[in-house]
Design a protein around this motif. Structure first.
Motif, PDB file in Angstrom:
ATOM      1  N   VAL A 265       0.803  -1.227   0.000  1.00  0.00           N
ATOM      2  CA  VAL A 265       0.000   0.000   0.000  1.00  0.00           C
ATOM      3  C   VAL A 265       0.832   1.272   0.000  1.00  0.00           C
ATOM      4  O   VAL A 265       0.302   2.370  -0.130  1.00  0.00           O
ATOM      5  N   ALA A 266       2.150   1.153   0.130  1.00  0.00           N
ATOM      6  CA  ALA A 266       2.993   2.344   0.231  1.00  0.00           C
ATOM      7  C   ALA A 266       4.398   2.051  -0.286  1.00  0.00           C
ATOM      8  O   ALA A 266       4.743   0.910  -0.588  1.00  0.00           O
ATOM      9  N   HIS A 267       5.205   3.072  -0.353  1.00  0.00           N
ATOM     10  CA  HIS A 267       6.594   2.998  -0.813  1.00  0.00           C
ATOM     11  C   HIS A 267       7.483   2.284   0.197  1.00  0.00           C
ATOM     12  O   HIS A 267       8.644   2.000  -0.095  1.00  0.00           O
ATOM     13  N   LYS A 268       6.952   1.994   1.390  1.00  0.00           N
ATOM     14  CA  LYS A 268       7.657   1.302   2.455  1.00  0.00           C
ATOM     15  C   LYS A 268       6.626   0.543   3.284  1.00  0.00           C
ATOM     16  O   LYS A 268       5.422   0.803   3.177  1.00  0.00           O
ATOM     17  N   PRO A 269       7.047  -0.436   4.091  1.00  0.00           N
ATOM     18  CA  PRO A 269       6.091  -1.062   5.016  1.00  0.00           C
ATOM     19  C   PRO A 269       5.443   0.030   5.873  1.00  0.00           C
ATOM     20  O   PRO A 269       6.135   0.902   6.416  1.00  0.00           O
ATOM     21  N   TRP A 270       4.126  -0.040   5.998  1.00  0.00           N
ATOM     22  CA  TRP A 270       3.370   1.080   6.586  1.00  0.00           C
ATOM     23  C   TRP A 270       2.996   0.780   8.032  1.00  0.00           C
ATOM     24  O   TRP A 270       2.289  -0.197   8.297  1.00  0.00           O
ATOM     25  N   ARG A 271       3.476   1.603   8.956  1.00  0.00           N
ATOM     26  CA  ARG A 271       3.107   1.501  10.372  1.00  0.00           C
ATOM     27  C   ARG A 271       2.632   2.852  10.877  1.00  0.00           C
ATOM     28  O   ARG A 271       3.171   3.897  10.492  1.00  0.00           O
ATOM     29  N   VAL A 272       1.640   2.808  11.765  1.00  0.00           N
ATOM     30  CA  VAL A 272       1.146   4.019  12.412  1.00  0.00           C
ATOM     31  C   VAL A 272       1.039   3.725  13.910  1.00  0.00           C
ATOM     32  O   VAL A 272       0.060   3.111  14.357  1.00  0.00           O
ATOM     33  N   PRO A 273       2.029   4.104  14.708  1.00  0.00           N
ATOM     34  CA  PRO A 273       1.986   3.794  16.146  1.00  0.00           C
ATOM     35  C   PRO A 273       0.730   4.282  16.847  1.00  0.00           C
ATOM     36  O   PRO A 273       0.246   3.637  17.791  1.00  0.00           O
ATOM     37  N   GLU A 274       0.170   5.399  16.385  1.00  0.00           N
ATOM     38  CA  GLU A 274      -1.052   5.917  17.008  1.00  0.00           C
ATOM     39  C   GLU A 274      -2.217   4.949  16.809  1.00  0.00           C
ATOM     40  O   GLU A 274      -3.104   4.851  17.671  1.00  0.00           O
ATOM     41  N   ALA A 275      -2.229   4.240  15.694  1.00  0.00           N
ATOM     42  CA  ALA A 275      -3.276   3.246  15.462  1.00  0.00           C
ATOM     43  C   ALA A 275      -3.091   2.054  16.390  1.00  0.00           C
ATOM     44  O   ALA A 275      -4.066   1.518  16.946  1.00  0.00           O
ATOM     45  N   GLU A 276      -1.852   1.629  16.575  1.00  0.00           N
ATOM     46  CA  GLU A 276      -1.566   0.518  17.483  1.00  0.00           C
ATOM     47  C   GLU A 276      -1.964   0.865  18.911  1.00  0.00           C
ATOM     48  O   GLU A 276      -2.477   0.024  19.659  1.00  0.00           O
ATOM     49  N   ALA A 277      -1.763   2.132  19.299  1.00  0.00           N
ATOM     50  CA  ALA A 277      -2.101   2.562  20.655  1.00  0.00           C
ATOM     51  C   ALA A 277      -3.602   2.478  20.932  1.00  0.00           C
ATOM     52  O   ALA A 277      -4.017   2.324  22.088  1.00  0.00           O
ATOM     53  N   LEU A 278      -4.412   2.553  19.872  1.00  0.00           N
ATOM     54  CA  LEU A 278      -5.860   2.459  20.060  1.00  0.00           C
ATOM     55  C   LEU A 278      -6.287   1.086  20.574  1.00  0.00           C
ATOM     56  O   LEU A 278      -7.375   0.934  21.123  1.00  0.00           O
ATOM     57  N   LEU A 279      -5.432   0.080  20.385  1.00  0.00           N
ATOM     58  CA  LEU A 279      -5.757  -1.280  20.828  1.00  0.00           C
ATOM     59  C   LEU A 279      -5.372  -1.537  22.276  1.00  0.00           C
ATOM     60  O   LEU A 279      -5.930  -2.430  22.919  1.00  0.00           O
ATOM     61  N   GLN A 280      -4.426  -0.801  22.793  1.00  0.00           N
ATOM     62  CA  GLN A 280      -3.894  -1.084  24.119  1.00  0.00           C
ATOM     63  C   GLN A 280      -4.946  -0.895  25.203  1.00  0.00           C
ATOM     64  O   GLN A 280      -5.578   0.153  25.310  1.00  0.00           O
ATOM     65  N   GLY A 281      -5.139  -1.972  25.982  1.00  0.00           N
ATOM     66  CA  GLY A 281      -6.114  -1.936  27.061  1.00  0.00           C
ATOM     67  C   GLY A 281      -7.548  -2.086  26.613  1.00  0.00           C
ATOM     68  O   GLY A 281      -8.480  -1.963  27.419  1.00  0.00           O
ATOM     69  N   GLN A 282      -7.753  -2.377  25.330  1.00  0.00           N
ATOM     70  CA  GLN A 282      -9.095  -2.473  24.781  1.00  0.00           C
ATOM     71  C   GLN A 282      -9.473  -3.933  24.513  1.00  0.00           C
ATOM     72  O   GLN A 282      -8.611  -4.781  24.296  1.00  0.00           O
ATOM     73  N   PRO A 283     -10.775  -4.232  24.519  1.00  0.00           N
ATOM     74  CA  PRO A 283     -11.197  -5.590  24.181  1.00  0.00           C
ATOM     75  C   PRO A 283     -10.907  -5.895  22.720  1.00  0.00           C
ATOM     76  O   PRO A 283     -10.973  -5.007  21.859  1.00  0.00           O
ATOM     77  N   ALA A 284     -10.568  -7.133  22.447  1.00  0.00           N
ATOM     78  CA  ALA A 284     -10.276  -7.553  21.072  1.00  0.00           C
ATOM     79  C   ALA A 284     -11.583  -7.795  20.353  1.00  0.00           C
ATOM     80  O   ALA A 284     -12.076  -8.919  20.269  1.00  0.00           O
ATOM     81  N   GLY A 285     -12.182  -6.720  19.833  1.00  0.00           N
ATOM     82  CA  GLY A 285     -13.474  -6.830  19.180  1.00  0.00           C
ATOM     83  C   GLY A 285     -13.582  -5.953  17.964  1.00  0.00           C
ATOM     84  O   GLY A 285     -12.709  -5.122  17.678  1.00  0.00           O
ATOM     85  N   ARG A 286     -14.669  -6.123  17.221  1.00  0.00           N
ATOM     86  CA  ARG A 286     -14.826  -5.469  15.926  1.00  0.00           C
ATOM     87  C   ARG A 286     -14.805  -3.952  16.019  1.00  0.00           C
ATOM     88  O   ARG A 286     -14.207  -3.291  15.171  1.00  0.00           O
TER      89      ARG A 286
END
Length: 338
Positions: A265-286
């Motif tokens: 999807v991009a010129h390099k492998p694409w990571r967004v740490p802010e997106a990963e932070a949205l999962l921390q401490g949250q239930p694994a759900g849709r």
């Protein structure tokens, strides 16, 4: 084919000295460079064969509990190493999703890192391409662009990074070790590849006179909750339209740590740490997964034929997160998405 000189150094210092020559290029397994030579995309005046450089073909444990992978370790050796299969299955699955067994037997870790980005126009010397000839234009933006980038693009280039291995390395937060005339240095995986900007001809932050010596993996932590989901036009020997590498630490249905990287999807492998932070401490759900996908794809833009990639990526992220959270990774040879 053009005429070129050929050198086969036996040590890192000799390799660094040889690559300092004007127009010199490293060659390892040759699975990318030989194609570029055939198409006259690359025209080096000297090839420096690093296949026999001492010490670059080893996989060694580090004092911190990780692994140090030499630049000349083949993709097949790496994918099937028992320590990688046990502790870093995300990396093993990603490598086995790429190319063919024959190519994996020849392709190397360092060479995989240094693959040129993927674009029809880049490989066609009869067309303009800013990566080959800076300032000549990017016909892909209004041309045949089904495989092209939707994130991190610029007016100069919308090519995509082709590697599967690198997407997993980005999610695992690997470190690339390089050596050059100014000494050795370590480059975090997230800083090794570049977005195109105004200089799309430069794919990485590796200096022209430096050599990749190893890739270091940190202490393992995603051996259970992980997946590498690759969506492509056919099951084998095809580049990703969209791929997703996910590593999670999950306790009692709650996500403690998350690492996510996108490919295709991009010129390099694409990571967004802010997106990963949205999962921390949250239930694994849709609902959580949808929020993460939205943040990862913020700013995504299609160019006509590749508009479908935005929704494809959204669904792939959600599916990959579901697989990783459940501990049911996508099988390499599965013809249907689990």
């Amino acid at each position: 084919m053009i005429r070129f000189s050929y050198a086969r150094p036996e040590g890192v210092d000799q390799a660094v000295q040889a690559i300092g020559a004007e127009g010199a290029k490293f060659i390892a397994g040759g699975t990318n460079l030989v194609d570029l030579l055939k198409y006259n995309v690359e025209t080096p005046t000297a090839l420096v064969d690093v296949a026999r450089v001492a010490g670059l073909d080893r996989i060694e444990e580090t004092p911190e509990g990780g692994l140090r992978i030499g630049a000349m370790v083949t993709n097949s050796t790496l994918a099937h190493d028992e320590r990688v299969e046990r502790d870093y299955p995300l990396l093993s699955r990603a490598i086995l999703s790429g190319a063919s067994p024959q190519l994996r037997n020849a392709a190397t870790t360092g060479g995989n890192l240094l693959q040129r980005t993927r674009c029809y126009y880049f490989y066609d010397t009869a067309t303009a391409c800013n990566k080959r000839e800076p300032g000549s234009g990017c016909p892909a933006k209004s041309g045949v662009n089904r495989i092209h980038a939707i994130l991190g693009t610029s007016d100069s280039c919308i090519a995509t990074h082709p590697s599967d291995m690198c997407v997993a390395l980005a999610a695992l937060e690997a470190v690339v070790h390089v050596s050059g005339p100014r000494g050795a240095r370590a480059i975090p995986m997230g800083e090794f590849h570049r977005l195109p900007g105004d200089t799309p001809e430069i794919d990485t932050t590796l200096a022209r006179d430096e050599i990749v010596t190893a890739v270091e993996l940190p202490k393992p932590r995603f051996a259970t909750h992980y997946t590498y989901l690759k969506l492509r036009d056919r099951l084998s020997y095809a580049f990703a339209l969209v791929s997703v590498a996910v590593g999670l630490e999950v306790e009692g249905g709650t996500v403690k740590t998350a690492r996510i990287a996108l490919g295709g999807v991009a010129h390099k492998p694409w990571r967004v740490p802010e997106a990963e932070a949205l999962l921390q401490g949250q239930p694994a759900g849709r609902d959580t997964f949808d929020a993460v996908a939205t943040r990862l794809l913020q700013g995504a833009q299609g160019f006509g034929e590749n508009d479908f990639k935005i929704e494809l990526a959204r669904r792939a992220i959600r599916r990959a997160l579901s697989q990783a959270a459940a501990g049911t990774p996508q099988g390499v040879a599965d013809k249907r998405i689990a």
